[in-house]
Design an enzyme around this catalytic site. Sequence first.
Site, short mmCIF file in Angstrom:
data_model
loop_
_atom_site.label_atom_id
_atom_site.label_comp_id
_atom_site.label_asym_id
_atom_site.label_seq_id
_atom_site.Cartn_x
_atom_site.Cartn_y
_atom_site.Cartn_z
N HIS A 148 -7.67 0.11 -5.72
CA HIS A 148 -7.78 -0.63 -4.43
C HIS A 148 -8.37 -1.19 -5.14
CE1 HIS A 148 -7.32 -2.55 -0.65
NE2 HIS A 148 -8.11 -1.41 0.16
N ARG B 108 0.76 -1.12 -0.22
CA ARG B 108 0.13 0.08 -0.32
C ARG B 108 0.93 1.52 -0.14
NH1 ARG B 108 -5.28 1.17 4.01
NH2 ARG B 108 -5.79 -0.35 2.07
N1 CP Z 1 -11.09 -1.31 3.43
C1 CP Z 1 -9.57 -0.94 3.49
O1 CP Z 1 -9.02 -0.02 2.91
O2 CP Z 1 -9.40 -0.70 4.85
P1 CP Z 1 -8.42 -0.23 5.47
O3 CP Z 1 -7.68 0.93 5.07
O4 CP Z 1 -8.07 -0.41 7.25
O5 CP Z 1 -7.40 -1.57 5.42
#
Ligand code: CP
Length: 400
Positions: A218, A190
């Site tokens: 995403h 990420r």
């Molecule tokens: N949905 C999602 O990406 O949650 P996080 O940011 O907690 O990973």
Amino acid sequence: RNRRFLCTKTLFSILYINALVLLTQQCGLVNTFSDAGGALFLALRREMPTFVGTGGKWRWTEKNRGTGFQLPQFLPTFTLSKNNKNNNDMENRSLVTIAEHSKEKILYMLEMAKQFEERPNRHLLYGKVVATLFFEPSTRTRLSFETAANRLGARVIGFSDPKATSSSKGETLKDTIKMVSNYADIIVMRHYLEGAARYASEVTDVPIVNAGDGANQHPSQTMLDLYSIYKTQGTLENLNIFLVGDLKYGRTVHSLLMAMRHFNPTFHFIAPDELKMPEEYKIYCREHGIRYVEHTDFTEETIAEADILYMTRVQRERFTDLMEYERVKNVYILRKKMLEHTRPNLRILHPLPRVNEIAYDVDESPKAYYFQQAQNGLYAREAILCDVLGITLDDIKNEK
Ligand code: CP
């Protein structure tokens, strides 16, 4: 007159691209002037593909010159993407954007996820190492990927706080990726920069799984969203999907929209003017025959025909003007009362975390599905980890 127009366009593009290159250097994506030059070349090619480059086959790699670089996609660039990767080829099975998945591939991955829901613990990745590199905060994505790896018998390395890594000493993303490639079989990453996952996939042969790149994409969230929609609706076809909230910076809605192009959806975009769905994605809809309607009102009447109500958080971290964030942060709040006249099959999804956009009384409604949705993330991510290593549905079914 056309020549003059083109010259002006070129001049402005060069100025714009130079600004991007400078920004790129500041962000630590490149560390040499030749990389910056490579970036400039790629950027010009992206801006003016007719004049620069060779129709997408050219890449700025070690072989070409110095160290590698792929231009960060500060703007969504799916329409300009030249990476026509075949997902079945074994060369690089990275998951960078969901747009690269065909309808058949998506359905295949959902079938894999279903297998993992039936039995999550399978030693298919025994002996493998999964690296999770999180340059931005996360709860669900990181923990569900790590759980998925553990349940598949892999070991996990990585970090959730980049300040505790050498990137805080100035190490470039490229060097970090090349280092981790020495240790891991899969890199789940990420990053706050749009295009960072694409860039990472260009500098290593280890599969990269994009766990969110800025406001761009995403894709692993989209796989679990699709799985959740499929489970709750019994189909992905012909659904009315209402996307609510921050459609400008919300990467999950951008990915979902692109994945749904195969399934004849009708989208309703509900957002204040400041957070409207970006034009690039509306162009994408028009190019792919996706119907969409835009609203600014979020009322019981507006959502009456929804099959899926996909709520999103206003992404505070993406605002440059925090006053603007303060103005829009609580613009839409879903309350239980608003669900009284909605369709019986309606399900409320949210990628989470929520801030104020879903009142707590909604949690009691059988239409609230966001916690189960997050649970589905485990199965979808087990499927993704297997797929990027070339493990097939048959392998999963035949595993004892
Ligand atoms: N949905 C999602 O990406 O949650 P996080 O940011 O907690 O990973």
